[in-house]
Design a protein around this motif. Sequence first.
Motif, PDB file in Angstrom:
ATOM      1  N   ARG A   1      -7.649 -12.390   8.872  1.00  0.00           N
ATOM      2  CA  ARG A   1      -7.668 -13.210   7.652  1.00  0.00           C
ATOM      3  C   ARG A   1      -6.431 -14.103   7.527  1.00  0.00           C
ATOM      4  O   ARG A   1      -6.495 -15.153   6.910  1.00  0.00           O
ATOM      5  CB  ARG A   1      -7.777 -12.317   6.411  1.00  0.00           C
ATOM      6  CG  ARG A   1      -9.155 -11.714   6.214  1.00  0.00           C
ATOM      7  CD  ARG A   1      -9.174 -10.764   5.025  1.00  0.00           C
ATOM      8  NE  ARG A   1     -10.475 -10.121   4.906  1.00  0.00           N
ATOM      9  CZ  ARG A   1     -10.815  -9.031   5.567  1.00  0.00           C
ATOM     10  NH1 ARG A   1      -9.952  -8.469   6.382  1.00  0.00           N
ATOM     11  NH2 ARG A   1     -12.022  -8.506   5.422  1.00  0.00           N
TER      12      ARG A   1
ATOM     13  N   MET B   1      -2.501  -9.746   4.145  1.00  0.00           N
ATOM     14  CA  MET B   1      -1.118  -9.284   3.963  1.00  0.00           C
ATOM     15  C   MET B   1      -1.080  -7.769   3.806  1.00  0.00           C
ATOM     16  O   MET B   1      -2.034  -7.151   3.313  1.00  0.00           O
ATOM     17  CB  MET B   1      -0.492  -9.911   2.713  1.00  0.00           C
ATOM     18  CG  MET B   1      -0.156 -11.373   2.870  1.00  0.00           C
ATOM     19  SD  MET B   1       0.691 -11.992   1.397  1.00  0.00           S
ATOM     20  CE  MET B   1       0.684 -13.742   1.750  1.00  0.00           C
ATOM     21  N   THR B   2       0.038  -7.192   4.208  1.00  0.00           N
ATOM     22  CA  THR B   2       0.263  -5.773   3.939  1.00  0.00           C
ATOM     23  C   THR B   2       1.248  -5.586   2.794  1.00  0.00           C
ATOM     24  O   THR B   2       1.262  -4.550   2.149  1.00  0.00           O
ATOM     25  CB  THR B   2       0.842  -5.076   5.179  1.00  0.00           C
ATOM     26  OG1 THR B   2       2.018  -5.774   5.586  1.00  0.00           O
ATOM     27  CG2 THR B   2      -0.162  -5.073   6.328  1.00  0.00           C
TER      28      THR B   2
ATOM     29  N   ASP C   1      -3.785  -6.771  12.772  1.00  0.00           N
ATOM     30  CA  ASP C   1      -5.156  -6.369  13.073  1.00  0.00           C
ATOM     31  C   ASP C   1      -6.162  -7.054  12.152  1.00  0.00           C
ATOM     32  O   ASP C   1      -7.336  -6.710  12.153  1.00  0.00           O
ATOM     33  CB  ASP C   1      -5.306  -4.847  12.946  1.00  0.00           C
ATOM     34  CG  ASP C   1      -4.612  -4.127  14.093  1.00  0.00           C
ATOM     35  OD1 ASP C   1      -4.579  -4.690  15.196  1.00  0.00           O
ATOM     36  OD2 ASP C   1      -4.108  -3.017  13.877  1.00  0.00           O
ATOM     37  N   ASP C   2      -5.690  -7.961  11.314  1.00  0.00           N
ATOM     38  CA  ASP C   2      -6.574  -8.596  10.345  1.00  0.00           C
ATOM     39  C   ASP C   2      -6.547 -10.113  10.534  1.00  0.00           C
ATOM     40  O   ASP C   2      -5.541 -10.762  10.234  1.00  0.00           O
ATOM     41  CB  ASP C   2      -6.108  -8.246   8.925  1.00  0.00           C
ATOM     42  CG  ASP C   2      -7.121  -8.658   7.875  1.00  0.00           C
ATOM     43  OD1 ASP C   2      -7.995  -9.489   8.186  1.00  0.00           O
ATOM     44  OD2 ASP C   2      -7.025  -8.139   6.748  1.00  0.00           O
TER      45      ASP C   2
ATOM     46  N   VAL D   1      -2.631 -11.465  -1.378  1.00  0.00           N
ATOM     47  CA  VAL D   1      -2.396 -10.303  -0.505  1.00  0.00           C
ATOM     48  C   VAL D   1      -3.697  -9.866   0.171  1.00  0.00           C
ATOM     49  O   VAL D   1      -3.759  -9.717   1.392  1.00  0.00           O
ATOM     50  CB  VAL D   1      -1.827  -9.118  -1.334  1.00  0.00           C
ATOM     51  CG1 VAL D   1      -1.760  -7.845  -0.492  1.00  0.00           C
ATOM     52  CG2 VAL D   1      -0.442  -9.466  -1.859  1.00  0.00           C
ATOM     53  N   HIS D   2      -4.723  -9.697  -0.608  1.00  0.00           N
ATOM     54  CA  HIS D   2      -5.941  -9.052  -0.106  1.00  0.00           C
ATOM     55  C   HIS D   2      -6.816 -10.011   0.700  1.00  0.00           C
ATOM     56  O   HIS D   2      -7.466  -9.595   1.641  1.00  0.00           O
ATOM     57  CB  HIS D   2      -6.721  -8.503  -1.304  1.00  0.00           C
ATOM     58  CG  HIS D   2      -7.758  -7.486  -0.943  1.00  0.00           C
ATOM     59  ND1 HIS D   2      -7.479  -6.380  -0.173  1.00  0.00           N
ATOM     60  CD2 HIS D   2      -9.078  -7.400  -1.253  1.00  0.00           C
ATOM     61  CE1 HIS D   2      -8.582  -5.656  -0.017  1.00  0.00           C
ATOM     62  NE2 HIS D   2      -9.560  -6.260  -0.657  1.00  0.00           N
ATOM     63  N   ASP D   3      -6.805 -11.276   0.339  1.00  0.00           N
ATOM     64  CA  ASP D   3      -7.729 -12.208   0.998  1.00  0.00           C
ATOM     65  C   ASP D   3      -7.141 -12.893   2.221  1.00  0.00           C
ATOM     66  O   ASP D   3      -7.846 -13.614   2.920  1.00  0.00           O
ATOM     67  CB  ASP D   3      -8.202 -13.279   0.001  1.00  0.00           C
ATOM     68  CG  ASP D   3      -9.041 -12.680  -1.103  1.00  0.00           C
ATOM     69  OD1 ASP D   3      -9.443 -11.508  -0.954  1.00  0.00           O
ATOM     70  OD2 ASP D   3      -9.274 -13.355  -2.117  1.00  0.00           O
TER      71      ASP D   3
ATOM     72  N   ASP E   1      -0.829  -8.172   8.468  1.00  0.00           N
ATOM     73  CA  ASP E   1      -1.435  -7.153   9.315  1.00  0.00           C
ATOM     74  C   ASP E   1      -1.987  -7.864  10.552  1.00  0.00           C
ATOM     75  O   ASP E   1      -2.911  -8.664  10.444  1.00  0.00           O
ATOM     76  CB  ASP E   1      -2.570  -6.479   8.528  1.00  0.00           C
ATOM     77  CG  ASP E   1      -3.326  -5.464   9.349  1.00  0.00           C
ATOM     78  OD1 ASP E   1      -2.890  -5.167  10.482  1.00  0.00           O
ATOM     79  OD2 ASP E   1      -4.363  -4.975   8.854  1.00  0.00           O
TER      80      ASP E   1
ATOM     81  N   ASP F   1       0.858  -1.188   0.000  1.00  0.00           N
ATOM     82  CA  ASP F   1       0.000   0.000   0.000  1.00  0.00           C
ATOM     83  C   ASP F   1       0.890   1.232   0.000  1.00  0.00           C
ATOM     84  O   ASP F   1       1.694   1.421   0.906  1.00  0.00           O
ATOM     85  CB  ASP F   1      -0.912  -0.013   1.225  1.00  0.00           C
ATOM     86  CG  ASP F   1      -1.935  -1.122   1.131  1.00  0.00           C
ATOM     87  OD1 ASP F   1      -2.888  -0.962   0.355  1.00  0.00           O
ATOM     88  OD2 ASP F   1      -1.756  -2.162   1.785  1.00  0.00           O
TER      89      ASP F   1
END
Lengths: 193, 426
Positions: B224, B189-190, B221-222, B184-186, B219, B113
């Motif tokens: 996933r 990952m950062t 905080d995630d 990455v998104h699912d 992350d 990001d």
Amino acid sequence: MARPGVGGFKYFVGIDSLAQVATREDRVCVLNILGGESSLVTPVSHAFSGGNVVFGTSPGRGGQKLKTTAGDIPVFNAVREGLDAGLRFNTGVVYLPPGGVRDGVAELARVNPDIRKIVIVTEKVSVHDAREVRAIGQSNRIDIFGANGLGVADSWNRVRIGGALGGDQPEESLQRGSIAILSTSPRPSSRSP
Amino acid sequence: MQLAGMLHGARLLRFVGFPCPEVLGPDATEAEIKALIERHGMVFVKPVFKGAIGKKGKAGLIGRAKDLATALREKERLFFAEHRVGNTVAKAQGVTFEAAVPAQHEVYFSISDSTRFRAPTVTLTHHGGVDIEELGKGQIAEVPFEALTGLKAFVIANALSDLKAPRELISPLVQHLPRLWELVHDFGMTTLELNPIRMRPDGRGRLLPVACDFKCGFDRDDPRWERLGLPDHLFAADQSEFETEINQLRTHQGQSDVYVINPKGTILAPTFGGGANSLVTEVLGDDAIISSDFGGNPPYEKMRAVAHICFKHWLAQSNVLFLIGGKSNNTDIFVTFRAMADALRDFFSTHGPTPLYVVLGRGGPNLVRGMGALRDTVEALGLPYRFFGFDSAISEVVNYAQAADRWMKAGGRELVAQRLGLRKTG
């Protein structure tokens, strides 16, 4: 037609002066208004700002009211119910837990065509959701403040939207001055050198 | 929370069907290693480090072998290898055996990001296999894309066109790279970096991208990332025992974001609010033991539990217990200070008294009641103290805490110990 942003930015920015960050004319809807923090903070903000909160939502607790010294704030199950009741707002405040923030922003953007600003107070929103919140804001031409925000306030016009700037006595701290303060309230998110 | 290397990287890449070489772990048998070499002609032997640490190739920590004897020699050399990059030291815990991938082209690819574009961004070059920093600006494509629609094939195609990449690379990369966005998104990952991706020709000369190294950050905080079923010990290197214990209390309301600055420091400073944390961390420097933010109106039980863990690990070595924050918006000072005072009392009952100077600077709701609760406790415990209200500048209070620490170091600790009956008066 898409709402034009102000000039000079490669991405959408809707406000072009500090005076527009928090105005006396802003009408506010608070998501999760009956949550622990919001139920303490929102009545203070509402009274300080002359009664700017139009309604709040709390799924399953529609029909209740949040008492404030400036009058009761109606609570609905969802944003659409409040709009169906004839209430209108241009600013959303999000007090949802981290896992619900993205969906709350999507609800505000999708259901209310008048939305212009969203203030997210919640901490620890995942990067994944923050990416999507940002994209929702950009594609729907909405200014988003937060997450992990302290809210926004204008001491000159006595407006406080989201957050608890000045605690339970905002008039003590939010006094007229000539300096605008932008705080990132950094958390120790990485090891210090 | 970072992960590097192909031992686990290959498994994650298979989730999204991205090609990677055959990989054997540290427990591979000699027969398995021999068969791998026979199938591919050569293997790379790489040490396995927890977390992410780079520049292994330059440090001579990548072995290559075309026969079993060499492979085993390299295994012995690298199995517990130590690697230093700057101040970071890592010790290997095993090796991987990775099939060599013959290729003419190497590609660098990452997703992260970008604060510049304020959007997820790919970084791509067909001059891969080297440090990305060593390349000129014109050799690298940095392209932001829409988080809601994700990384699409045309983004890769346009980037490769801009780079004037060889034609034979474009189609295979356009087909394969977009699926890495799902990883990455699912899975929380950062960042994800594959360097190199080697372009392996098939029997008909068509190229296939094969990821030959893997690095990613998660992350925390995630949740996933938990879908991946990775073993917890992979991330244990990121945290000290103290941090692990305190982070078990972690919730979205904070109060458990605590890091060790200097395990040999002398000032234990639980801070309230990000501003106080930044100031205190910067000014106290190495005297501070931990960096913390206990703001956010913690309930009594949580504050007491957090303070209990902090005291258990650090109070015995501390000269100064420094409670510091600005004027809180909604944190109840009475609740937080009563919890910390009770934890302090618990510590003295369990571990016995310890010489300590208590310095406090704070403002907010129920301040006087909170100060009263803390005063009663420190007086009962016989500790010297000094309290400052919200009308004192935090920087001045920090100076006072440093002066108290200097005084303790210059004989004050001995005096306090005598007062507590810990030493005979000389």
